[in-house]
Design a protein around this motif. Structure first.
Motif, PDB file in Angstrom:
ATOM      1  N   GLY A  35      61.547 -30.116  19.633  1.00 40.71           N
ATOM      2  CA  GLY A  35      61.648 -29.958  21.079  1.00 40.71           C
ATOM      3  C   GLY A  35      60.969 -31.059  21.873  1.00 40.71           C
ATOM      4  N   TYR A  36      60.385 -32.020  21.191  1.00 43.88           N
ATOM      5  CA  TYR A  36      59.763 -33.157  21.859  1.00 43.88           C
ATOM      6  C   TYR A  36      60.766 -34.304  21.921  1.00 43.88           C
ATOM      7  CZ  TYR A  36      55.375 -30.710  21.039  1.00 43.88           C
ATOM      8  OH  TYR A  36      54.371 -29.780  21.025  1.00 43.88           O
ATOM      9  N   TRP A  37      60.361 -35.395  22.583  1.00 43.04           N
ATOM     10  CA  TRP A  37      61.225 -36.566  22.596  1.00 43.04           C
ATOM     11  C   TRP A  37      61.344 -37.117  21.182  1.00 43.04           C
ATOM     12  CZ3 TRP A  37      58.906 -39.607  27.305  1.00 43.04           C
ATOM     13  CH2 TRP A  37      59.366 -39.028  28.498  1.00 43.04           C
ATOM     14  N   SER A  38      62.518 -37.609  20.849  1.00 42.38           N
ATOM     15  CA  SER A  38      62.717 -38.245  19.548  1.00 42.38           C
ATOM     16  C   SER A  38      61.959 -39.574  19.532  1.00 42.38           C
ATOM     17  CB  SER A  38      64.208 -38.497  19.312  1.00 42.38           C
ATOM     18  OG  SER A  38      64.678 -39.496  20.208  1.00 42.38           O
ATOM     19  N   ARG A  39      61.853 -40.161  18.366  1.00 42.35           N
ATOM     20  CA  ARG A  39      61.174 -41.462  18.256  1.00 42.35           C
ATOM     21  C   ARG A  39      61.866 -42.503  19.134  1.00 42.35           C
ATOM     22  NH1 ARG A  39      60.980 -39.553  12.680  1.00 42.35           N
ATOM     23  NH2 ARG A  39      58.822 -39.048  12.208  1.00 42.35           N
ATOM     24  N   GLN A  40      63.195 -42.441  19.179  1.00 41.36           N
ATOM     25  CA  GLN A  40      63.950 -43.391  19.988  1.00 41.36           C
ATOM     26  C   GLN A  40      63.677 -43.171  21.476  1.00 41.36           C
ATOM     27  OE1 GLN A  40      65.573 -45.990  18.814  1.00 41.36           O
ATOM     28  NE2 GLN A  40      66.033 -46.654  20.879  1.00 41.36           N
ATOM     29  N   GLU A  41      63.599 -41.926  21.903  1.00 38.90           N
ATOM     30  CA  GLU A  41      63.314 -41.631  23.311  1.00 38.90           C
ATOM     31  C   GLU A  41      61.915 -42.102  23.696  1.00 38.90           C
ATOM     32  OE1 GLU A  41      65.865 -37.650  24.347  1.00 38.90           O
ATOM     33  OE2 GLU A  41      64.262 -37.456  22.849  1.00 38.90           O
ATOM     34  N   ASN A 141      56.057 -34.267  26.618  1.00 34.51           N
ATOM     35  CA  ASN A 141      57.243 -34.473  25.791  1.00 34.51           C
ATOM     36  C   ASN A 141      56.990 -35.324  24.549  1.00 34.51           C
ATOM     37  OD1 ASN A 141      59.203 -33.122  27.506  1.00 34.51           O
ATOM     38  ND2 ASN A 141      58.756 -34.741  28.963  1.00 34.51           N
ATOM     39  N   ILE A 142      55.760 -35.787  24.374  1.00 37.20           N
ATOM     40  CA  ILE A 142      55.459 -36.708  23.278  1.00 37.20           C
ATOM     41  C   ILE A 142      54.594 -36.016  22.237  1.00 37.20           C
ATOM     42  CG2 ILE A 142      54.330 -38.884  22.681  1.00 37.20           C
ATOM     43  CD1 ILE A 142      55.162 -39.913  25.455  1.00 37.20           C
ATOM     44  N   PHE A 143      55.069 -36.037  20.993  1.00 40.09           N
ATOM     45  CA  PHE A 143      54.373 -35.395  19.878  1.00 40.09           C
ATOM     46  C   PHE A 143      53.627 -36.459  19.078  1.00 40.09           C
ATOM     47  CE2 PHE A 143      54.332 -33.442  15.570  1.00 40.09           C
ATOM     48  CZ  PHE A 143      53.658 -32.288  15.889  1.00 40.09           C
ATOM     49  N   ASP A 144      52.680 -37.102  19.732  1.00 41.60           N
ATOM     50  CA  ASP A 144      51.880 -38.146  19.092  1.00 41.60           C
ATOM     51  C   ASP A 144      50.507 -38.113  19.760  1.00 41.60           C
ATOM     52  OD1 ASP A 144      50.570 -40.513  18.358  1.00 41.60           O
ATOM     53  OD2 ASP A 144      52.418 -41.689  18.347  1.00 41.60           O
ATOM     54  N   PRO A 145      49.525 -37.465  19.134  1.00 42.07           N
ATOM     55  CA  PRO A 145      48.220 -37.290  19.779  1.00 42.07           C
ATOM     56  C   PRO A 145      47.544 -38.611  20.144  1.00 42.07           C
ATOM     57  CG  PRO A 145      48.280 -36.189  17.626  1.00 42.07           C
ATOM     58  CD  PRO A 145      49.588 -36.852  17.816  1.00 42.07           C
ATOM     59  N   GLU A 146      47.699 -39.636  19.319  1.00 49.78           N
ATOM     60  CA  GLU A 146      47.064 -40.922  19.616  1.00 49.78           C
ATOM     61  C   GLU A 146      47.698 -41.562  20.851  1.00 49.78           C
ATOM     62  OE1 GLU A 146      46.078 -45.209  17.526  1.00 49.78           O
ATOM     63  OE2 GLU A 146      46.724 -43.541  16.269  1.00 49.78           O
ATOM     64  N   LEU A 147      49.017 -41.544  20.921  1.00 48.95           N
ATOM     65  CA  LEU A 147      49.704 -42.095  22.087  1.00 48.95           C
ATOM     66  C   LEU A 147      49.364 -41.284  23.327  1.00 48.95           C
ATOM     67  CD1 LEU A 147      51.620 -44.048  23.464  1.00 48.95           C
ATOM     68  CD2 LEU A 147      53.539 -42.629  22.675  1.00 48.95           C
TER      69      LEU A 147
END
Length: 170
Positions: A35-41, A141-147
């Motif tokens: 449900g988050y943005w894809s890597r491309q998004e 929308n981003i599933f990357d804790p560092e980002l």
């Protein structure tokens, strides 16, 4: 001789599914499936954000040109912060295996349009407010804790810059 018939085990009405592949590691799953943005998004967002941040750098440079030396010195720190954000975003984009578009260099005989200090501050304030809104909308929308950590720091910096710009008008 009699043949023995093998009976298929019954599952008492329960459907058993045979999966085509074993479960994979969580880091291999594209966040889009969750449900988050894809890597491309995320990559498209980072490239767009980088262009907006470059605009912020130019906006602060315009203030420096239109202002007296005291204000120009105060604004230089914000301009440098914007530059650091651009470098951070370039690194994030490169880590994701994409190329970073190099900004076009201005021709040496091309001159910047001179504008008033008030106009330059208003332009920089609008740019910073747009950056805040863009980042605020992206973080959930981003599933990357560092980002997300980097984006949260950018938000704090942009809010601080907006407050600094407000003090220049008083």
């Amino acid at each position: 001789m009699g043949k023995i018939e093998l009976q298929q085990p019954t599952n008492h009405g329960v459907t058993v599914h045979d999966y085509s592949s074993p479960a994979c590691w969580m880091h291999e799953v594209d966040p889009g499936y969750l449900g988050y943005w894809s890597r491309q998004e995320v990559l498209v967002f980072l490239k767009s954000l980088l262009e907006q941040e470059r605009g912020g750098t130019k906006a602060f440079a315009n203030i420096g040109q239109a202002a007296n030396l005291k204000i120009a010195d105060l604004i230089l720190g914000s301009e440098l912060d914007q530059g650091e954000i651009c470098v951070l975003l370039q690194n994030e984009i490169a880590m994701r295996g994409a190329a970073v578009a190099v900004p076009r260099k201005r021709l040496t005989n091309e001159h910047r349009t001179k504008c008033s200090l008030e106009h330059a501050i208003a332009s920089a304030t609008a740019n910073q407010a747009e950056l805040v809104q863009t980042i605020e909308q992206a973080v959930p929308n981003i599933f990357d804790p560092e980002l997300n950590s980097h984006l949260t720091k950018m938000l704090q910096l942009h809010r601080k810059q907006i407050e600094q710009l407000k003090t220049l008008l008083t």
